[in-house]
Design an enzyme around this catalytic site. Structure first.
Site, PDB file in Angstrom:
ATOM      1  N   LYS A 128       0.844  -1.203   0.000  1.00 46.34           N
ATOM      2  CA  LYS A 128       0.000   0.000   0.000  1.00 46.34           C
ATOM      3  C   LYS A 128       0.883   1.257   0.000  1.00 46.34           C
ATOM      4  O   LYS A 128       0.661   2.195  -0.771  1.00 46.34           O
ATOM      5  CB  LYS A 128      -0.927  -0.039   1.220  1.00 46.34           C
ATOM      6  CG  LYS A 128      -1.337   1.293   1.721  1.00 46.34           C
ATOM      7  CD  LYS A 128      -2.724   1.730   1.595  1.00 46.34           C
ATOM      8  CE  LYS A 128      -2.900   3.205   1.784  1.00 46.34           C
ATOM      9  NZ  LYS A 128      -2.812   3.678   3.147  1.00 46.34           N
ATOM     10  N   HIS A 148     -10.904   1.348   2.763  1.00 43.32           N
ATOM     11  CA  HIS A 148     -12.088   1.883   2.078  1.00 43.32           C
ATOM     12  C   HIS A 148     -12.190   1.327   0.653  1.00 43.32           C
ATOM     13  O   HIS A 148     -13.258   0.908   0.208  1.00 43.32           O
ATOM     14  CB  HIS A 148     -12.026   3.414   1.990  1.00 43.32           C
ATOM     15  CG  HIS A 148     -12.163   4.104   3.311  1.00 43.32           C
ATOM     16  ND1 HIS A 148     -13.248   3.935   4.133  1.00 43.32           N
ATOM     17  CD2 HIS A 148     -11.349   4.973   3.955  1.00 43.32           C
ATOM     18  CE1 HIS A 148     -13.097   4.669   5.223  1.00 43.32           C
ATOM     19  NE2 HIS A 148     -11.948   5.301   5.140  1.00 43.32           N
TER      20      HIS A 148
END
Ligand code: SF4
Length: 235
Positions: A128, A148
């Site tokens: 990430k 999310h």
């Protein structure tokens, strides 16, 4: 899948607009450190921790000389101080050891895959964080996947995966050209304001007709106002 992503992206842009981004892309080291600071906290706290570092020290070389506990104190507001200070120091020291200086300029000529391999080979740096460097500093067409993005893509039905890492792998194989920043940012806007983790507000969702989620919450609700501040477009 490409057509489905295009359709969802179009609906999100219609609802949230095209997200603003700064004209000057942030330095890759700034993005990497800000992303480490942002783990498991909100953008307000991680921005504060990032500002504390930038105001107190003239360069990342100075930060690299700190002890873990000194660094921990400065970034305390972002939480997980031990883990984050270890990751930041390990990153800065590895960079210095590998290249003789604290600079990531050399990655700009590398392929997306090689950059991901290079950065994730450093202790404490995950996919990430590395993918945020690709998108926010190098403007590559790569969509980082946080909680999310992972949750919304699964609910909509674009992917069916059990981890953000798997979602990242699949979505980036099919991502249409040139949409990574708006798609990533608007999925975060959707996840924060409407498709919330505990209870989505499907009655006001721009994706209601496209979404495959079995447990839609169709109770009436007023539109919600959530901050659009995004750390990595603000450093
Ligand atoms: S319809 Fe509901 S579950 Fe589907 S994306 Fe929108 S808010 Fe999320």
């Amino acid at each position: 899948m490409k057509d489905k992503i295009k359709k969802i992206n179009k609906l999100l842009v219609k609802h949230f607009g095209i997200p603003k981004r700064s004209k000057k892309l942030p330095d890759p080291i700034n993005t990497l450190i800000a992303t480490v600071l942002s783990q498991n906290t909100n953008d307000k706290n991680s921005y504060q921790a990032y500002q504390n570092l930038k105001k107190k020290y003239k360069s990342w070389s100075e930060v690299a000389e700190l002890t873990k506990s000194e660094l921990e104190k400065v970034i305390r507001v972002a939480g997980l101080g031990k883990q984050k200070s270890s990751a930041i120091l390990s990153f800065l020291k590895t960079l210095k050891k590998r290249n003789g200086k604290i600079d990531l300029g050399y990655i700009t000529e590398m392929s997306d895959e090689n950059i991901l391999d290079e950065l994730t080979s450093i202790k404490g740096i995950g996919v990430k964080t590395a993918s945020c460097v690709l998108l926010f500093s190098l403007d590559r067409n790569i969509c980082p996947v946080d909680t999310h993005v992972h949750r919304t893509l699964n609910r909509i039905g674009i992917v069916k995966t059990s981890s953000p890492a798997k979602t990242f792998e699949i979505i980036n194989k099919h991502l249409p050209d040139g949409i990574a920043h708006q798609f990533h940012t608007n999925l975060i806007n959707l996840g924060r304001a409407i498709c919330k983790s505990s209870k989505p507000i499907c009655s006001i969702c721009p994706l209601l007709l496209e979404c495959k989620y079995k447990y839609k919450n169709l109770e009436k609700s007023d539109s919600v106002n959530v901050s659009r501040f995004l750390l990595l477009d603000s450093i």
